[in-house]
Motif scaffolding. Structure first.
Motif: not given
Length: 364
Positions: A215-216, A235-239, A248-249
């Motif tokens: 994410l960052c 389709i979004l993948f986030v880790e 994260i928010d």
């Protein structure tokens, strides 16, 4: 005087910032079509390049990874600048790291590229590469974490890539399922993941193009040529790893304000390893669940991908289908290959000490 007054009134109207202004940009403007080709799968004897686009990796790890690749029947070749250290952490200067990427891309005998490590530094490379040169010689690029920037570039260039394990982990022996599933995927055995139910899942079925990653890493790339979230039907993948809940928010709200979540058909939440607990949410997934509820799209939680001990390979830029049900979920890659069902609940790994994991992620 009346004419002057009306003229001033007209100017005020033209300079208005109301929501009805004709020149106000929609969050959907500037979207692109992401339609990626699949590089050829590997076969015995193929050359695989080992490069370091971000932080340096000890040569001992690189050499151990080379041994693993030989055990898989592949021929490893190490980038000319691998092993260098600049400013205490980088694996060479920007030009040296770019040079190794181009070396691997331009050598027709090299069929895949595995990154040695993430950490930080690929954002420095975005404007040094062109999408045309990435597409001119399509081959698999493998990595995760900071390598999410390169996945974005590959997807924007029209070439699929693999979000998967790197030399920092392969050097342990390459016999764990995280490693062998990545090996099998490179050779044409495509996993169809079956996951257990998760309390923060949002039910539904959707298809789209898989984009995202750490994410960052990928959020700061918004608006650049590495921004694969500019695509439609995503389709979004986030880790994430060792980030506070509030950061994260923040990153998720940046995606929201830039219209990315409006373009998503579904979301996959991977591992949130050693992340903060400063709010009263039970988990990071619970916090993100609240944000995503209004979009009426399926959300698949608990996919073992990212900085955890199990980091299963996924194909970025590929058309995928997620099916999230009350009894579990599936993730299917709609690409050519031998489909193999993989039950994620059955996969375990030897725990990595937190300090070691943070060091490899570039957080320490």
């Amino acid at each position: 005087m009346l004419a002057i007054f009306l003229g001033l009134l007209g100017m005020a109207t033209l300079n208005s910032c109301s929501d009805d202004d004709d020149d106000q940009k929609s969050p959907q403007e500037g979207t692109v079509v992401i339609n990626c080709i699949k590089p050829d799968y590997l076969k015995a004897g193929d050359k695989v390049a080992l490069i370091s686009p971000s932080y340096f990796t000890p040569m001992e790890n690189v050499e151990k990874t080379a041994e693993v690749l030989r055990g898989w029947g592949l021929e490893p070749v190490i980038g000319p600048n691998v092993g260098k250290i600049v400013d205490g952490r980088y694996a060479g200067t920007v030009s040296e790291r770019i040079s190794d990427i181009r070396w691997a891309l331009n050598d027709p005998s090299i069929k895949a590229i595995i990154c040695n490590r993430g950490g930080y530094g690929t954002i420095q490379l975005i404007d040094q590469l062109t999408l045309a040169e990435l597409k001119a010689s399509p081959k698999w690029l493998v990595g995760f974490s900071d390598i999410s920037t390169l996945h974005g570039l590959m997807s924007r260039s029209g070439v699929m890539s693999i979000h998967g394990t790197m030399s920092s982990f392969l050097a342990k022996g390459g016999t764990d399922e995280t490693s062998t599933l990545m090996r099998d995927l490179l050779m044409g055995n495509v996993p169809r993941y079956v996951l257990p139910a998760h309390q923060e899942n949002i039910l539904g079925k959707a298809s789209g193009v898989l984009v995202g990653g750490n994410l960052c890493t990928f959020v700061p790339n918004l608006g650049s040529q590495a921004d694969a979230t500019k695509g439609k039907d995503l389709i979004l993948f986030v880790e994430e790893v060792e980030e506070s809940m509030h950061n994260i928010d923040r990153q998720m709200r940046i995606l929201q304000m830039n219209g990315v979540l409006d373009r998503c058909k579904g979301v996959i939440l991977g591992e949130f390893t050693d992340c903060g607990t400063e709010f009263t949410y039970e988990s990071v997934e619970a916090m993100i669940h609240v944000m995503l509820t209004k979009y009426n799209i399926p959300v698949l939680c608990g996919f073992p991908g990212g900085h955890g001990d199990v980091n299963l390979p996924i194909v970025m830029g590929a058309p995928v289908t997620i099916d999230v049900r009350s009894d579990g979920a599936t993730l299917q890659f709609n690409i050519e290959g031998v489909q193999r069902e993989v039950h994620t609940a059955d996969i375990t790994a030897t725990p990595t000490p937190a300090a070691t994991r943070m060091m490899m992620a570039g957080k320490k």
